[in-house]
Design a protein around this motif. Structure first.
Motif, PDB file in Angstrom:
ATOM      1  N   LEU A 157      -1.890  -4.924  -5.261  1.00 27.52           N
ATOM      2  CA  LEU A 157      -1.997  -5.874  -6.375  1.00 27.52           C
ATOM      3  C   LEU A 157      -0.636  -6.172  -6.992  1.00 27.52           C
ATOM      4  CD1 LEU A 157      -5.253  -4.638  -8.173  1.00 27.52           C
ATOM      5  CD2 LEU A 157      -4.953  -6.675  -6.732  1.00 27.52           C
ATOM      6  N   ALA A 181       0.831  -1.210   0.000  1.00 30.30           N
ATOM      7  CA  ALA A 181       0.000   0.000   0.000  1.00 30.30           C
ATOM      8  C   ALA A 181       0.860   1.252   0.000  1.00 30.30           C
ATOM      9  CB  ALA A 181      -0.927  -0.013   1.214  1.00 30.30           C
ATOM     10  N   SER A 194      -3.193   2.755  -3.402  1.00 30.84           N
ATOM     11  CA  SER A 194      -3.028   1.662  -2.443  1.00 30.84           C
ATOM     12  C   SER A 194      -3.374   0.323  -3.084  1.00 30.84           C
ATOM     13  CB  SER A 194      -3.921   1.894  -1.220  1.00 30.84           C
ATOM     14  OG  SER A 194      -3.610   3.107  -0.590  1.00 30.84           O
ATOM     15  N   VAL A 195      -4.487   0.291  -3.809  1.00 30.93           N
ATOM     16  CA  VAL A 195      -4.894  -0.946  -4.476  1.00 30.93           C
ATOM     17  C   VAL A 195      -3.847  -1.364  -5.501  1.00 30.93           C
ATOM     18  CG1 VAL A 195      -6.624  -1.979  -6.009  1.00 30.93           C
ATOM     19  CG2 VAL A 195      -7.353  -0.541  -4.081  1.00 30.93           C
TER      20      VAL A 195
END
Length: 404
Positions: free
Chosen positions: A383, A115, A378-379
């Motif tokens: 990922l 993140a 953050s995503v």
């Protein structure tokens, strides 16, 4: 006035605790205060609110906090101003301290690491976009453009620190936009002071030190008290001063730790200056966080609570407006250099650089809410970390500062 405060203190406390706990972004916070306390609650007239807004924008200190003090003073006198400022700042301090303690305890966890990797370039893009907008509105003449370029050149090439450069930019503003005689006196005085300072002990106004000094409560208080005193122009100025001091000069934080602090600061409601609590905690624990935050905000409280009782007699601050005409371009130049220096640490590889560029373009072109951009960053970071942990995956996506 005591009777007025006795009737209104609960209203002031609850109102500013709510704003301090839910509002993000300096200009947005001031807009919320105007809508809530001037329009809805009618604590003051619109002309008087605009006078207060002008006052806090020409004085050093935490602008949003000072506007809260102004509105609290309008509602409940001197004690109302004090209570409003404290209640506005308190939620941000609590949230920042909690996030910082969690970061210290779980900073090595894969999810938080991912993140923060994604947040780094997004947060830097947020400040680049803010600087771009400030530059468009503030650099309205060729003279101010030259001041910005001169400040950037001084930050890059001279031994002067950011605080000294900004003071000189303010002096140039007095010389160019107020009066040649007074401006010359100010510039000569500043030059003499900056010549003497290297002969004294460490000072945030002096040139960059060669050797770092160990953090103590006294040094933390002196540093953040100075930063709080010199924070003209809002959070951008503070970030430039703080980054130079705690990263480049004193080496209390690594560049990556400072970028992570910026990310946590963007997740924290209330004033941007609360980044001081993060730095204080990193160097001296909870006590350091309290000292750093208190020292940062103390000048704003002292200045506003001293001026408000005589505000009617100091509304024509022509010299202060001239200082701002020099200072704002100086902030743009100094902050541009600070952001460029932080870029390799916030965007250490091609995917992060791409995130920085794309986020910056989106924020400038469409004015997406910063919190949405940070959620996306953050995503993206999480990922990316998940993909890089898959067996056999070894691409440019996975080669970064984290050692993948």
């Amino acid at each position: 006035m005591a009777e007025s405060f006795a009737r209104t203190w609960k209203e002031i406390a609850i109102g500013f605790l709510q704003v301090g706990a839910t509002a993000y972004g300096g200009p947005a916070i001031m807009g919320i205060m105007q809508a809530e306390f001037q329009e809805r609650r009618q604590w003051t007239s619109k002309p008087h609110f605009l006078e207060g807004l002008a006052l806090v924008n020409v004085l050093p200190g935490a602008t949003a906090t000072q506007l809260g003090i102004f509105l609290g003073h309008a509602r409940g006198g001197w004690w109302g101003g004090l209570l409003a400022g404290l209640c506005f700042a308190a939620p941000g301090f609590i949230v920042m301290l909690g996030l910082t303690m969690a970061y210290a305890a779980f900073g090595v966890s894969p999810i938080l690491r991912g993140a923060l990797y994604g947040l780094g370039p997004v947060v830097l893009a947020i400040f680049f976009a803010a600087l771009f907008r400030l530059g468009k509105s503030a650099l309205r003449s060729r003279t101010q453009g030259f001041i910005a370029i001169g400040a950037a050149a001084a930050a890059l090439l001279s031994p002067l620190g950011a605080a000294a450069i900004l003071l000189l930019a303010g002096g140039v503003g007095v010389f160019l936009f107020h009066g040649k005689r007074l401006g010359a006196i100010v510039l000569v005085g500043l030059t003499l002071a900056l010549t003497v300072l290297p002969l004294l002990a460490w000072s945030p106004l002096g040139p960059r030190a060669v050797a770092a000094q160990e953090p103590t409560f006294g040094r933390v208080a002196a540093l953040f008290g100075t930063i709080g005193t010199l924070t003209f122009g809002g959070g951008l100025t503070m970030i430039a001063l703080m980054q130079e001091q705690v990263v480049e000069q004193l080496h209390w934080l690594t560049p990556r730790e400072f970028v992570d602090g910026l990310a946590l600061g963007q997740l924290t409601p209330g004033p941007v200056l609360m980044l001081a609590a993060y730095v204080g905690y990193k160097v001296l624990g909870v006590g350091g966080a309290v000292v750093a935050a208190a020292a940062s905000f103390l000048p704003s409280f002292i200045l506003m609570l001293a001026l408000l009782p005589v505000f009617a007699r100091i509304r024509t601050l022509a010299w202060a407006r001239a200082v701002m005409q020099g200072l704002v371009p100086g902030v743009i130049g100094v902050m541009a250099v600070a952001l460029v220096r932080m870029t390799p640490h916030a965007a250490p590889d091609l995917p992060a650089i791409a995130a920085l560029v794309v986020t910056g373009v989106i924020l400038i072109a469409w004015r997406v809410a910063p919190l949405k951009a940070m959620l996306g960053g953050s995503v993206f970071g999480i990922l990316r970390d998940r993909v890089c942990e898959l067996p056999g995956v070894r691409t440019v996506l996975c080669v970064s500062v984290w050692g993948r």
